[in-house]
Design a protein around this motif. Structure first.
Motif, PDB file in Angstrom:
ATOM      1  N   ALA A   1       0.829  -1.206   0.000  1.00 18.42           N
ATOM      2  CA  ALA A   1       0.000   0.000   0.000  1.00 18.42           C
ATOM      3  C   ALA A   1       0.865   1.257   0.000  1.00 18.42           C
ATOM      4  O   ALA A   1       0.618   2.203  -0.764  1.00 18.42           O
ATOM      5  N   GLU A   2       1.893   1.281   0.842  1.00 20.53           N
ATOM      6  CA  GLU A   2       2.760   2.456   0.922  1.00 20.53           C
ATOM      7  C   GLU A   2       3.499   2.684  -0.393  1.00 20.53           C
ATOM      8  O   GLU A   2       3.563   3.816  -0.892  1.00 20.53           O
TER       9      GLU A   2
ATOM     10  N   ASP B   1       5.456   9.614   6.389  1.00 18.13           N
ATOM     11  CA  ASP B   1       5.719   8.892   5.146  1.00 18.13           C
ATOM     12  C   ASP B   1       6.165   9.803   4.013  1.00 18.13           C
ATOM     13  O   ASP B   1       7.053   9.438   3.240  1.00 18.13           O
ATOM     14  N   CYS B   2       5.552  10.986   3.894  1.00 21.81           N
ATOM     15  CA  CYS B   2       6.039  11.901   2.856  1.00 21.81           C
ATOM     16  C   CYS B   2       5.485  13.314   3.051  1.00 21.81           C
ATOM     17  O   CYS B   2       4.528  13.528   3.816  1.00 21.81           O
ATOM     18  N   PHE B   3       6.111  14.248   2.347  1.00 27.77           N
ATOM     19  CA  PHE B   3       5.691  15.656   2.321  1.00 27.77           C
ATOM     20  C   PHE B   3       5.470  16.038   0.871  1.00 27.77           C
ATOM     21  O   PHE B   3       6.208  15.616  -0.019  1.00 27.77           O
TER      22      PHE B   3
ATOM     23  N   ILE C   1       0.488   7.108   5.580  1.00 31.28           N
ATOM     24  CA  ILE C   1      -0.221   6.047   4.852  1.00 31.28           C
ATOM     25  C   ILE C   1      -0.431   4.865   5.791  1.00 31.28           C
ATOM     26  O   ILE C   1       0.496   4.451   6.479  1.00 31.28           O
ATOM     27  N   ARG C   2      -1.648   4.320   5.789  1.00 21.85           N
ATOM     28  CA  ARG C   2      -1.938   3.198   6.674  1.00 21.85           C
ATOM     29  C   ARG C   2      -2.842   2.191   5.973  1.00 21.85           C
ATOM     30  O   ARG C   2      -3.907   2.544   5.451  1.00 21.85           O
TER      31      ARG C   2
ATOM     32  N   LYS D   1      -2.426  18.213   7.649  1.00 22.31           N
ATOM     33  CA  LYS D   1      -2.213  16.862   8.161  1.00 22.31           C
ATOM     34  C   LYS D   1      -3.124  15.930   7.368  1.00 22.31           C
ATOM     35  O   LYS D   1      -4.349  16.013   7.478  1.00 22.31           O
ATOM     36  N   CYS D   2      -2.527  15.042   6.587  1.00 24.47           N
ATOM     37  CA  CYS D   2      -3.296  14.184   5.679  1.00 24.47           C
ATOM     38  C   CYS D   2      -2.950  12.719   5.920  1.00 24.47           C
ATOM     39  O   CYS D   2      -1.777  12.365   6.049  1.00 24.47           O
ATOM     40  N   VAL D   3      -3.982  11.871   5.977  1.00 23.36           N
ATOM     41  CA  VAL D   3      -3.793  10.431   6.151  1.00 23.36           C
ATOM     42  C   VAL D   3      -4.484   9.697   5.007  1.00 23.36           C
ATOM     43  O   VAL D   3      -5.647   9.971   4.691  1.00 23.36           O
ATOM     44  N   PHE D   4      -3.750   8.782   4.376  1.00 24.93           N
ATOM     45  CA  PHE D   4      -4.320   7.880   3.373  1.00 24.93           C
ATOM     46  C   PHE D   4      -4.607   6.546   4.042  1.00 24.93           C
ATOM     47  O   PHE D   4      -3.703   5.931   4.612  1.00 24.93           O
ATOM     48  N   LEU D   5      -5.858   6.107   3.970  1.00 24.02           N
ATOM     49  CA  LEU D   5      -6.235   4.782   4.464  1.00 24.02           C
ATOM     50  C   LEU D   5      -6.429   3.857   3.271  1.00 24.02           C
ATOM     51  O   LEU D   5      -7.138   4.190   2.315  1.00 24.02           O
ATOM     52  N   PHE D   6      -5.799   2.686   3.341  1.00 24.43           N
ATOM     53  CA  PHE D   6      -5.843   1.712   2.247  1.00 24.43           C
ATOM     54  C   PHE D   6      -6.568   0.464   2.731  1.00 24.43           C
ATOM     55  O   PHE D   6      -6.237  -0.092   3.772  1.00 24.43           O
TER      56      PHE D   6
END
Length: 425
Positions: A34-35, A62-64, A78-79, A222-227
Motif C-alpha cells: 500500500a505504501e 511517510d512523505c511531504f 499512509i496506513r 495533516k493528511c492520512v491515506f487509508l488503504f
C-alpha cells in the motif's frame, strides 16, 4: 514501481520496503504494498519528499508534498487497515487450532475434518448503546472436562454436532466428510461491523497516525491515506448494512474532527458488475475523502483523483488479497501470475504468444517440458513440436510489454517454413 521512485528514497528505507513485500506476514506485506503504490502514484502527479524531517518532532512521516493540494503543503501518512483482529478471525483460528491438534492426538487426522461455527450475542449496555459480540475467548484453553467430552465425541460420534459452551466460548463443532482447509474451517455470522465510532480498526488506525503528525507546523495540512487491505468498514465505506451499524464515512468524519486531521483519503478496490460485456465484474479504485475544512472546489482534490487514475487496476478486493496472501499464493517461491496463450496460424506459418514468466521458469529449470506444455497449451499437443515436424523454424522472437496492469509480459515466437529442409539440394 520501486525502480521509478528509488531516487527519492534513502537506500535503507527502500530496501526495507521491498523486503517487507516478500514477507510471509500478511499484515506487513500488504502495508508495504500500500505504501509503495500510493507513494508511486503521488510521485506521478505531484512533488513528494519521502520521510521528511519535522522541525518540532523526531518522527518521520511517510512523505511531504508542496503541491498535492493547491491550498497548502501537506504532510502525509499512509496506513493499510484490515479486520485481522476486529473480525475475531485470529481468535477463532487459535481456538480451532487447539481443538484440531487435540483431536489429532486422540485419533490421527480426525481434527482435519472439523468445522467450527461461533455464535454471537446482542445486548444493550448500561448507556443504552447496542452491542454485538462474538462468543470467543482470546485466552481459550481446553479444560480437562472438555477434553473427555471431545475424546468421547471423536471416538464414538454418530455424526451429530457438538455444542461447546465454556466461559466466553460458545461454538458448534461439526464433522465433514472431506478434509476442511485451515483457511476455511471457522465461521461466525456476525460481520466485521462497527457499533461504536471509536471501538473499531479505522478509528484506531487514524489515532495512531495522528500521533505521528503531532509535529506538523501550522499552515501545513495533516493528511492520512487509508488503504483497504481487507477491512469491511472501508469496503462498505458509504454503505450501511443495518440501522445500528456505522459506516466507514461516519467513523472517518468523527476521527478527523476529534483528532484534528485536516484530510483523510480512503482508497478501496471496488468490484463493479457490468450488465453487458466481458468480464461481468471489473475492479476499480474507489476514492473517499473527508476534509475537516469543509468541501472545497474540485481543483483542491484534482491530483488525488489523478493519483487513483494512474495506479494499476486492482486484481483483487482487499479481503481477497488478504486471504490469498495468508494462503501463500503470492509467495516468491510460488508460481508467478501468468498470461494466457494466443495462437495464430496461416499459410505463412504459426505465431504463438505466451507468458514470459513460464518461459523463465523453463529456462531456470523450475519446470520441465511436460509442465511447460501444460502451462502454455493447457495440456494439449506442444505446438512447437508440431511446427518442427512440419519443417518450420523460428522466424522471429520478440517481447511484448503488457504494462503495469499485468504482472507478466508476452513473448511472441513466429514460425515459418524452413525451405532449406523442404527443397531438395
Amino acid at each position: 514501481m520501486a525502480d521509478e521512485i528509488k531516487c527519492l528514497f534513502e537506500d535503507s528505507k527502500l530496501k526495507n520496503l521491498i523486503s517487507d513485500l516478500e514477507l510471509p506476514d500478511t499484515k506487513k506485506s500488504l502495508a508495504a504494498e500500500a505504501e509503495l503504490a500510493i507513494l508511486w502514484g503521488l510521485s506521478k502527479v505531484a512533488h513528494i519528499d519521502p520521510e521528511p524531517k519535522l522541525p518540532n518532532s523526531a518522527r518521520r512521516p511517510d512523505c511531504f508534498s508542496k503541491d498535492l493540494f493547491p491550498s497548502s503543503p501537506a504532510v502525509i501518512e499512509i496506513r493499510a487497515v484490515s479486520d485481522e483482529s476486529f473480525s475475531g478471525e485470529q481468535h477463532m483460528q487459535r481456538t480451532a487450532n487447539i481443538v484440531v491438534n487435540f483431536c489429532n492426538f486422540i485419533s490421527k487426522q480426525s481434527g482435519e475434518y472439523l468445522y467450527f461455527e461461533f455464535r454471537n450475542q446482542s445486548y444493550y449496555d448500561k448507556f443504552h448503546r447496542f452491542q454485538r459480540v462474538r462468543c470467543i475467548d482470546p485466552e481459550f484453553n481446553l479444560s480437562d472436562r472438555w477434553k473427555l467430552v471431545l475424546k468421547k465425541w471423536i471416538l464414538t460420534s454418530d455424526g451429530s454436532n457438538l455444542r461447546y459452551v465454556d466461559g466466553k466460548t460458545d461454538m458448534v463443532i461439526s464433522k465433514k466428510q472431506n478434509r476442511v482447509s485451515k483457511y476455511a474451517r471457522t465461521f461466525c455470522s456476525m460481520p466485521a461491523v462497527a457499533y461504536d465510532v471509536e471501538q473499531n480498526p479505522v478509528f484506531k488506525a487514524l489515532r495512531s497516525k495522528a500521533r505521528q503528525l503531532r509535529g506538523v507546523q501550522d499552515g501545513t495540512l495533516k493528511c492520512v491515506f487509508l488503504f483497504d487491505a481487507g477491512c469491511d468498514i472501508l469496503r462498505r465505506y458509504d454503505r450501511q448494512l443495518g440501522t445500528l451499524e456505522l459506516t466507514g464515512q461516519k467513523i472517518v468524519q468523527h476521527a478527523a474532527e476529534k483528532l484534528r486531521l485536516d484530510l483523510v483519503v480512503v482508497l478501496t478496490p471496488e468490484a463493479i458488475d457490468q450488465p453487458f460485456g466481458w468480464p461481468r465484474r471489473v475492479l476499480r479504485w474507489k476514492l473517499g475523502c473527508v476534509d475537516r475544512r469543509g468541501v472545497l472546489g474540485e481543483e483542491e482534490y484534482r491530483r488525488i483523483k489523478e493519483m487513483a487514475a494512474v495506479l494499476p487496476v486492482p486484481r483483487y478486493e482487499g479481503y481477497q488479497a488478504r486471504s490469498l496472501h495468508g494462503q501463500g499464493v503470492f509467495a516468491p517461491t510460488n508460481n508467478r501470475q501468468t498470461l494466457g496463450t494466443t495462437v495464430n496460424s496461416g499459410v505463412g506459418g504459426m505465431k504463438v504468444k505466451f507468458s514470459t514468466n513460464v518461459l523463465l521458469e523453463l529456462l531456470a529449470g523450475d519446470i520441465d517440458s511436460d509442465e511447460f506444455r501444460n502451462r502454455v497449451f493447457g495440456g494439449e499437443k506442444n505446438l512447437f513440436k508440431l511446427a518442427v515436424d512440419r519443417n518450420e523454424h523460428i522466424k522471429s522472437i520478440k517481447k511484448i510489454d503488457c504494462g503495469l496492469d499485468e504482472d507478466d509480459d508476452y513473448v511472441e515466437i513466429s514460425m515459418e517454413p524452413d525451405f532449406k529442409k523442404i527443397m531438395p539440394t
